[in-house]
Write an enzyme that holds these catalytic residues in place. Structure first.
Site, mmCIF file in Angstrom:
data_model
loop_
_atom_site.group_PDB
_atom_site.id
_atom_site.type_symbol
_atom_site.label_atom_id
_atom_site.label_comp_id
_atom_site.label_asym_id
_atom_site.label_seq_id
_atom_site.Cartn_x
_atom_site.Cartn_y
_atom_site.Cartn_z
ATOM 1 C CG HIS A 64 63.177 113.868 79.970
ATOM 2 N ND1 HIS A 64 62.047 113.073 80.108
ATOM 3 C CD2 HIS A 64 64.217 113.005 79.870
ATOM 4 C CE1 HIS A 64 62.400 111.796 80.062
ATOM 5 N NE2 HIS A 64 63.723 111.729 79.918
ATOM 6 C CB CYS A 65 67.288 115.860 83.828
ATOM 7 S SG CYS A 65 66.457 116.889 85.031
ATOM 8 C CG HIS A 66 66.597 110.294 83.818
ATOM 9 N ND1 HIS A 66 65.257 109.971 83.845
ATOM 10 C CD2 HIS A 66 66.942 110.338 82.501
ATOM 11 C CE1 HIS A 66 64.820 109.803 82.598
ATOM 12 N NE2 HIS A 66 65.820 110.037 81.768
ATOM 13 N NE ARG A 112 59.798 108.063 81.407
ATOM 14 C CZ ARG A 112 61.074 107.790 81.146
ATOM 15 N NH1 ARG A 112 61.826 107.207 82.065
ATOM 16 N NH2 ARG A 112 61.610 108.114 79.995
ATOM 17 N NE ARG A 137 65.881 100.996 73.790
ATOM 18 C CZ ARG A 137 66.205 102.063 74.516
ATOM 19 N NH1 ARG A 137 66.934 101.934 75.593
ATOM 20 N NH2 ARG A 137 65.807 103.261 74.156
ATOM 21 C CE1 TYR A 174 61.406 107.188 74.828
ATOM 22 C CE2 TYR A 174 62.370 105.933 76.607
ATOM 23 C CZ TYR A 174 62.500 106.570 75.395
ATOM 24 O OH TYR A 174 63.717 106.599 74.748
ATOM 25 C CG HIS A 178 62.776 111.168 74.581
ATOM 26 N ND1 HIS A 178 62.998 112.282 75.366
ATOM 27 C CD2 HIS A 178 63.134 110.109 75.354
ATOM 28 C CE1 HIS A 178 63.480 111.896 76.556
ATOM 29 N NE2 HIS A 178 63.560 110.593 76.579
ATOM 30 C CG ASP A 214 67.425 111.680 78.166
ATOM 31 O OD1 ASP A 214 66.741 111.337 79.143
ATOM 32 O OD2 ASP A 214 67.951 110.848 77.397
ATOM 33 C CG ASN A 229 69.948 102.408 78.350
ATOM 34 O OD1 ASN A 229 70.662 101.611 78.915
ATOM 35 N ND2 ASN A 229 68.740 102.733 78.805
HETATM 36 O O1 LIG Z 1 65.908 105.544 75.735
HETATM 37 C C1 LIG Z 1 66.320 105.243 76.881
HETATM 38 O O2 LIG Z 1 67.110 104.320 77.102
HETATM 39 C C2 LIG Z 1 65.788 106.000 78.027
HETATM 40 C C3 LIG Z 1 65.750 105.360 79.271
HETATM 41 C C4 LIG Z 1 65.147 105.999 80.310
HETATM 42 C C5 LIG Z 1 64.968 105.337 81.595
HETATM 43 O O3 LIG Z 1 65.591 104.284 81.795
HETATM 44 O O4 LIG Z 1 64.189 105.853 82.402
HETATM 45 O O5 LIG Z 1 64.665 107.250 80.185
HETATM 46 C C6 LIG Z 1 64.738 107.929 79.000
HETATM 47 O O6 LIG Z 1 64.252 109.081 78.971
HETATM 48 C C7 LIG Z 1 65.313 107.284 77.904
#
Ligand SMILES: O=C(O)c1cc(C(=O)O)oc(=O)c1
EC number: 3.1.1.57
Length: 305
Positions: A32-34, A125, A131, A158, A182, A258, A263
């Site tokens: 899990h990463c972006h 996803r 938020r 999520y 998470h 992550d 955020n």
């Molecule tokens: O809790 C978060 O703000 C968050 C946001 C994102 C996203 O904006 O994709 O992804 C995550 O895994 C966690």
């Protein structure tokens, strides 16, 4: 200078992370990463709820190598909406060492889904964190799930723990493997054997297709200590929750950094110390190998597993 201005108070990812003391097993996957942009190349989506710093594929791959991971699963970040170009570009550039999870709308064509598959995408996803995204009707999501099921993909969800009762019927009717981000965001100030987390465990216990990422202690922790300054016992309040999931469902758990940690408001963790968190939640070599190698390989690279 980027054309985008970061959300006020935005914390950039931690530069110069420490080398983990815990050596991950060979072939480990950061599941899990972006990537964020870079915004000038891959603009952030107009409907986004935050504007991040840039976090490029090269920076992600450098972190992967530094931490000792072999592969990444790159999850579409909400700041890119359903424009998957940055994630797809990163997957393609990884030379087989990355898979992706996309965000798509009902209007996506079969041809576009095939292109995403060719780039390495293996899931979509669905986000229910208010938020981060606007509401998408459940019938639209169910239609997408039915289409991607045919490609052998899974659905990543999520949501916040308090919303699980209301989302239960929808989640339990999804026709694919379902991966929870998470741990469904438990409130770790509540007891690990209390009704809220028990509902999450029941969700996994009664539905063999449900998996969980035991990630993001830095997001869930209330009392810390933070993964900074060499702390080897970070986020102690999250340990009982993650360990419980790993021990009860050892074949259905994934772990990820992550990075770049969208955020976070309080601090940005040292990713090396986040890796040192793993043996606290997966205490044996066997559990570690399942969590970091066997499970993500089965889900994302079944042809090699
Ligand atoms: O809790 C978060 O703000 C968050 C946001 C994102 C996203 O904006 O994709 O992804 C995550 O895994 C966690």
């Amino acid at each position: 200078m980027s054309a985008f201005e970061k959300t006020p108070g935005w914390l950039d990812w931690y530069a110069g992370p420490s080398k983990p003391k815990f050596q991950v097993p060979a072939g480990a996957v950061d599941a899990h990463c972006h990537v964020f942009g870079p915004g000038d190349e891959f603009p952030f989506a107009p409907e986004r709820k935050y504007t991040p710093c840039d976090a490029s594929k090269q920076q992600l791959f450098a972190l992967r190598d530094h931490l000792g991971f072999a592969r990444n699963v790159i999850v579409q970040a909400t700041c890119h909406g359903s424009d998957n170009r940055a994630m797809v570009d990163a997957c393609k550039a990884a030379g087989g060492k990355a898979r992706g999870v996309a965000t798509v709308r009902r209007s996506v064509t079969d041809e576009e889904l095939q292109e995403l598959h060719a780039a390495g995408v293996r899931g979509v996803r669905f986000n229910f964190v208010k938020r981060l995204v606007d509401f998408t009707p459940k019938d639209e999501l169910m239609e997408i799930a039915g289409r991607i099921a045919k490609l052998g993909w899974h659905v990543v969800i999520y949501f916040e723990a308090v919303d699980l009762p209301e989302l239960w019927d929808f989640f339990t009717s999804l026709p694919t493997t379902v991966v929870v981000d998470h741990m469904g965001r438990p409130d770790v100030s509540k007891p690990v054997d209390g009704p809220e987390f028990e509902l999450f465990l029941k969700f996994m216990r009664e539905h063999q297709n449900v998996w969980s990422k035991v990630s993001c202690p830095e997001r869930l922790s209330v009392t810390g200590p933070k993964a900074l300054d060499g702390e080897q016992n970070a986020y102690r309040d999250v340990v009982p929750f993650a360990r419980r999931v790993v021990e009860e469902f050892p074949d259905r758990v994934l772990w990820g950094t992550d990075w770049p940690h969208p955020n976070l408001k309080d601090h940005m963790p040292d990713d090396g110390l986040l890796v040192d968190f793993i043996p606290h939640i997966a205490p044996t070599a066997e559990l570690q190998k399942k969590l970091l190698v066997d499970n993500p390989m089965r889900l994302y690279w079944p042809e090699e597993a």
